[in-house]
Enzyme design. Structure first.
Site, PDB file in Angstrom:
ATOM      1  N   GLN A  58      -4.907   9.984   2.064  1.00 17.38           N
ATOM      2  CA  GLN A  58      -4.104  10.098   3.534  1.00 17.38           C
ATOM      3  C   GLN A  58      -5.130   9.172   4.406  1.00 17.38           C
ATOM      4  O   GLN A  58      -4.958   8.909   5.653  1.00 17.38           O
ATOM      5  CB  GLN A  58      -3.791  11.485   4.585  1.00 17.38           C
TER       6      GLN A  58
ATOM      7  N   ILE B  70      -5.636   3.749   5.651  1.00  9.13           N
ATOM      8  CA  ILE B  70      -5.361   3.775   7.079  1.00  9.13           C
ATOM      9  C   ILE B  70      -3.626   2.848   6.956  1.00  9.13           C
ATOM     10  O   ILE B  70      -2.691   2.967   6.931  1.00  9.13           O
ATOM     11  CB  ILE B  70      -6.090   4.115   7.984  1.00  9.13           C
ATOM     12  N   PRO B  71      -4.063   1.613   6.619  1.00 10.31           N
ATOM     13  CA  PRO B  71      -2.916   1.028   6.478  1.00 10.31           C
ATOM     14  C   PRO B  71      -1.774   1.217   5.452  1.00 10.31           C
ATOM     15  O   PRO B  71      -0.508   1.047   6.135  1.00 10.31           O
ATOM     16  CB  PRO B  71      -3.227  -0.365   6.570  1.00 10.31           C
ATOM     17  N   VAL B  72      -1.843   1.838   4.409  1.00 10.78           N
ATOM     18  CA  VAL B  72      -0.846   2.019   3.263  1.00 10.78           C
ATOM     19  C   VAL B  72      -0.278   3.078   3.923  1.00 10.78           C
ATOM     20  O   VAL B  72       0.630   3.119   3.770  1.00 10.78           O
ATOM     21  CB  VAL B  72      -1.633   1.520   1.989  1.00 10.78           C
TER      22      VAL B  72
ATOM     23  N   HIS C 188      -0.243   0.469  -8.848  1.00  9.33           N
ATOM     24  CA  HIS C 188      -1.549   0.194  -9.349  1.00  9.33           C
ATOM     25  C   HIS C 188      -1.246  -0.134 -10.880  1.00  9.33           C
ATOM     26  O   HIS C 188      -2.013  -1.314 -10.915  1.00  9.33           O
ATOM     27  CB  HIS C 188      -1.568   1.657  -8.787  1.00  9.33           C
TER      28      HIS C 188
END
Length: 508
Positions: A397, A401-403, A437
């Site tokens: 989390q 932070i953007p994702v 990923h």
């Protein structure tokens, strides 16, 4: 009688003279009045009283100092007699002691010394392997063929299609269903078209493929957020919620800096607004982003210097340190025992982890802050204190932070609103992350082994175990162990499979 009278007269005169003297005003010989004389007496009396008061104060101070000296003497005696009290050891958790800066410095010094030994050993064994010209070959196989650059130019087509679709939806020329289908087709092509080019065009290198697919993935998430926010603005305007619509599309002035004007829907559907969002260091779209008042040139130059420095450092350490270890690891796993595998994993863990930490600082601090400062983008919270994570969930989390904001805003909360449980929604978020990923690793390497996918999905049971059985420092240690060991293990498996596909056949 006469003698008696004579004898008594002087007596009476003396009494009359004394009685007259009592009622008369006495004048001193120096000419001062009686009042002055009385004032002098009063002053003398007051001075005497003041002197007595001062003596009393000095005597009290003396008594106090004496009492203090006695108390100090008694304390000294008590300290001499007893030197113990109830207290905890500093390394005990009950002591509440948290200042381990010296231990941290010791760890840094030991880390530097140990890696310096490995670096010197690497230099003595392999020599200087750093070659800046060789970096170009990581992006280009043929100097006359630039497929990765062409793919980046083609990405503008998808951006313009999304902007045109939103303009037609705002005018009512397209229905919501038709606009949704156009957006879905546009994003599906964005996901499959670059992957097909990377797989089918031999001149695309693995590094160039990772760069292109990463760019398209970021652009895909941005356009998805762009679609959602504009759809929310239309829904609010359709239900005539004027006040709520303005609060969403036109935030209050306290969120805006630098005197920039507010933009309301559909005034945001401009080419300038669209490309500002494309280059802004965020994945979540807003009609009015927080803006910084000016561009700080000193801050901008510091971030630029860090970007250039860490780019060179990452390339040099990869060529000098990482590639020789990877080359020595290109052997089939069945030819080695468990101890040999463990030794290879540990040799790969330290350089891989250090390069990952440098990459984190280079990208999330230097690069994103440089872009934000250049665009005067106000929100600079690109990461939080993930290094203090006591659970796996907290790490995911806070390290990106953007994702995390995108997943929370456009994926996790919509699933909750549709009635899904928190566990299913969280698993869906990890599944989406695992897919991307694997998409960013397997497609450029042109092999599908699902190691990255399984590594991400393994975070779910690991998060459950750490959250239920480990707390505090033990949980933080578990997170660090997963970062230090997990990534090198996945890298080792991909290296092994890549060796088997490309070099084992040539050897045979």
């Amino acid at each position: 009688m006469g003698e008696s009278d004579g004898n008594g007269a002087p007596t009476r005169r003396r009494r009359a003279t004394l009685s007259a003297g009592r009622g008369a005003t006495l004048t001193p010989m120096n000419g001062r009045s009686a009042a002055a004389f009385q004032g002098t007496d009063a002053a003398d009396i007051s001075s005497k009283d003041g002197g007595q008061q001062g003596k009393r104060d000095r005597s009290l101070e003396t008594v106090r100092s004496t009492s203090k000296s006695k108390k100090k003497r008694r304390n000294d005696i008590s300290d001499t007699l007893s030197c113990h009290k109830t207290q905890q050891s500093l390394l005990s958790s009950a002591s509440g002691y948290k200042n381990y800066r010296g231990v941290l410095n010791w760890c840094v010094v030991m880390l530097v010394l140990s890696n310096a030994r490995l670096f010197l050993e690497n230099l003595l064994r392999h020599g200087i392997l750093v070659d800046p010209i060789q970096v170009i070959s990581l992006f280009l196989n043929d100097p006359y063929s630039w497929p990765a650059a062409c793919l980046l130019i083609v990405s503008n087509v998808f951006v313009l299609v999304a902007l045109y679709t939103e303009r037609q939806l705002s005018k009512g020329s397209l229905s919501e269903l038709a606009g949704f289908l156009v957006h879905c087709i546009n994003m599906a092509i964005m996901l499959t078209f670059p992957a097909a080019v990377v797989l089918l065009v031999p001149s695309v290198t693995p590094v160039g493929g990772v760069f292109v697919l990463g760019t398209y993935t970021i652009l895909l998430l941005k356009l998805y957020s762009y679609k959602d926010v504009n759809m929310w603005c239309r829904e609010l305007s359709n239900v005539k919620a004027k006040k709520l619509a303005r609060s969403l599309s036109c935030p209050s002035a306290q969120h805006l800096n630098g005197g920039d004007g507010q933009v309301c829907y559909p005034g945001n559907l401009s080419l300038r607004d669209m490309y500002y969002f494309v280059f802004a260091p965020t994945l979540c779209y807003e009609l009015n982003f927080p803006r910084s008042p000016t561009i700080r040139m000193s801050f901008l130059l510091r971030r630029l210097f860090e970007m250039l420095f860490f780019t060179q450092l990452l390339v040099a350490l990869t060529q000098q340190w990482m590639i020789p270890i990877i080359q020595s690891s290109m052997k089939p796993l069945e030819d080695m025992d468990l101890s040999r595998m463990t030794e290879r994993l540990l040799r790969l863990a330290v350089p891989n982890h250090l390069l990952w930490l440098m990459f984190f600082y280079w990208f999330f601090h230097s690069s994103l802050n440089f872009t934000a400062e250049l665009l005067r983008f106000g929100d600079r919270q690109f990461y939080k204190d993930w290094w203090n994570s006591e659970s796996v969930t907290y790490f995911w989390q806070n390290w990106n932070i953007p994702v995390h904001k995108w997943c929370l805003r456009h994926f996790y909360k919509p699933l909750l609103r549709r009635g899904f449980s928190k566990m299913i929604s969280q698993s869906a978020v990890f599944f989406l992350s695992a897919f991307f990923h694997e998409y960013l690793v397997s497609v450029p390497l042109r092999m599908f082994r699902l190691w990255a996918f399984m590594g991400m999905m393994a975070q779910l049971p690991l998060a459950w175990f750490v959250g239920h059985f480990l707390r505090g420092n033990y949980g933080n240690a578990a997170v660090w162990m997963s970062l230090i060991i997990g990534q090198p293990f996945a890298v080792l498996m991909y290296v092994h499979d890549y060796y088997v596909l490309h070099y084992r056949q040539e050897t045979d």
